[in-house]
Design an enzyme around this catalytic site. Structure first.
Site, PDB file in Angstrom:
ATOM      1  N   LYS A  52       0.846  -1.203   0.000  1.00  0.00           N
ATOM      2  CA  LYS A  52       0.000   0.000   0.000  1.00  0.00           C
ATOM      3  C   LYS A  52       0.878   1.249   0.000  1.00  0.00           C
ATOM      4  O   LYS A  52       0.581   2.225  -0.698  1.00  0.00           O
ATOM      5  CB  LYS A  52      -0.929  -0.016   1.231  1.00  0.00           C
ATOM      6  CG  LYS A  52      -2.060  -1.021   1.070  1.00  0.00           C
ATOM      7  CD  LYS A  52      -2.820  -1.281   2.355  1.00  0.00           C
ATOM      8  CE  LYS A  52      -3.763  -2.471   2.151  1.00  0.00           C
ATOM      9  NZ  LYS A  52      -4.348  -2.979   3.383  1.00  0.00           N
ATOM     10  N   GLN A  96      -4.977  -2.066   9.432  1.00  0.00           N
ATOM     11  CA  GLN A  96      -4.657  -3.314   8.740  1.00  0.00           C
ATOM     12  C   GLN A  96      -5.200  -4.502   9.544  1.00  0.00           C
ATOM     13  O   GLN A  96      -4.939  -4.620  10.731  1.00  0.00           O
ATOM     14  CB  GLN A  96      -3.129  -3.430   8.567  1.00  0.00           C
ATOM     15  CG  GLN A  96      -2.675  -4.663   7.809  1.00  0.00           C
ATOM     16  CD  GLN A  96      -3.137  -4.683   6.358  1.00  0.00           C
ATOM     17  OE1 GLN A  96      -3.102  -3.674   5.661  1.00  0.00           O
ATOM     18  NE2 GLN A  96      -3.596  -5.837   5.899  1.00  0.00           N
ATOM     19  N   ASP A 122     -11.335   2.133   3.824  1.00  0.00           N
ATOM     20  CA  ASP A 122     -11.615   0.701   3.655  1.00  0.00           C
ATOM     21  C   ASP A 122     -13.127   0.461   3.598  1.00  0.00           C
ATOM     22  O   ASP A 122     -13.573  -0.643   3.285  1.00  0.00           O
ATOM     23  CB  ASP A 122     -11.020  -0.082   4.842  1.00  0.00           C
ATOM     24  CG  ASP A 122      -9.979  -1.094   4.383  1.00  0.00           C
ATOM     25  OD1 ASP A 122      -9.823  -1.267   3.160  1.00  0.00           O
ATOM     26  OD2 ASP A 122      -9.323  -1.699   5.254  1.00  0.00           O
TER      27      ASP A 122
END
Ligand code: NDP
Length: 286
Positions: A52, A96, A122
């Site tokens: 990322k 994460q 997200d």
């Protein structure tokens, strides 16, 4: 033989658009900034975060990594997410997953919901998932967007299509089924308790599988000329990376299929970048 849907090439188009948007924002004196939170030292998670970071740097998004050791307290994580969420310089915040159980316990939803929904790139806060379920505008989970983009590359209109979504997780199955429903597909959601999975998949014009089970979808489960989207990522004992589909045999039956690797994976990252820019624009009203 099925057409191979080249996720890398499709992701390249999305990334190029994002890079152009970031350049435009910079030219106007703005700065797009993204913060990732990594708890613990899981090697796979470290690789995902590094990917990322690289992807952000390539398109000009400023990247911040915030790490906490696996020995940290739950409150340390809460404090960090709250701080990043309140920081006006940061446009996107991502936790994460998975977070070590000894830290998060059964509080994952609570912690995710500490992220400002406008920075939730997200798309996993209850606010954003609720809007997606309501058919309202929101930040949509990246993998779901990648799946839709891959399908649209070979089938631009989902109206009237029968889709079978295998998997109902918060991160992939549920949001993908909602997004495809919002696109007027008729979606059947299957999971580990579904009886006779093949009976469902054989009727599907499009099969999307996100189960984490190698070879779950075999050629006899696929209607001739169906589109097969493989989200699964499984590492075999010999180190090989495979999806959830018996690719070698299913590609003989399907009309189009995504490979693993090189299918939905690159698209997921590309749509994360896109979500960060969308978040920036919404926060700045531009
Ligand atoms: P989860 O384990 O959270 O969910 C898996 C889902 O599949 C569950 O709903 C489960 O059912 C269902 N399932 C499991 N086994 C079967 C089976 N035999 N038959 C039918 N359904 C089954 O995983 P994720 O959703 O997080 O991820 C799924 C896969 O996608 C993984 O391989 C993951 O690595 C990959 N992934 C790939 C991404 C990408 O960018 N390409 C991004 C995110 C994930 P139940 O609910 O009943 O347990």
């Amino acid at each position: 033989m099925a057409q191979i849907i080249d996720g890398k090439a499709l992701a390249g188009v999305v990334r190029a658009n994002v890079a152009a948007e970031v350049a435009q924002i910079k030219a106007q004196g703005g700065c797009v900034r993204f913060a990732a939170v990594l708890v613990g030292e899981d090697p796979a998670s470290q690789i995902y975060v590094r990917n990322k970071q690289r992807a952000c740097e390539k398109v000009g998004i400023e990247f911040e990594l915030h790490t906490l050791p696996a020995t940290c307290q739950y409150q340390d994580l809460v404090n960090l997410i709250r701080r990043l969420s309140a920081d006006k310089k940061i446009n996107g915040v991502l936790l994460q997953l998975p977070v070590p159980l000894n830290v998060i316990g059964n509080h994952l939803t609570e912690v995710l919901n500490l992220i400002d929904p406008q920075k939730d790139v997200d798309g996993l806060t209850v606010a954003n998932l609720g809007k997606l379920a309501s058919g309202d505008d929101c930040l949509i989970p990246c993998t779901a967007q990648g799946v839709l983009y891959a399908i649209n590359s070979v089938c631009p209109n989902l109206m009237g299509k029968n889709v079978v979504m295998i998997g109902r997780s918060r991160i992939v199955g549920r949001p993908t089924s909602l997004l495809l429903t919002n696109q007027n597909a008729t979606v059947t959601v299957c999971h580990s308790r579904t009886r006779n999975l093949a009976e469902h998949t054989r009727k599907a014009d499009i099969i999307v599988v996100a189960a984490g089970c190698p070879n779950l979808v075999t050629a006899d489960m696929v209607k001739p000329d169906a589109i097969v989207i493989d989200v699964g990522i499984n590492r075999l004992a010999d180190g090989k990376l495979v999806g959830d589909v018996d690719f070698a045999n299913v590609e003989k039956v399907a009309s189009a299929i995504t490979p693993v690797p090189g299918g939905i994976g690159p698209l997921t990252i590309a749509f994360l970048l896109n979500n960060i820019v969308v978040a920036y624009r919404r926060q700045h009203g531009c």
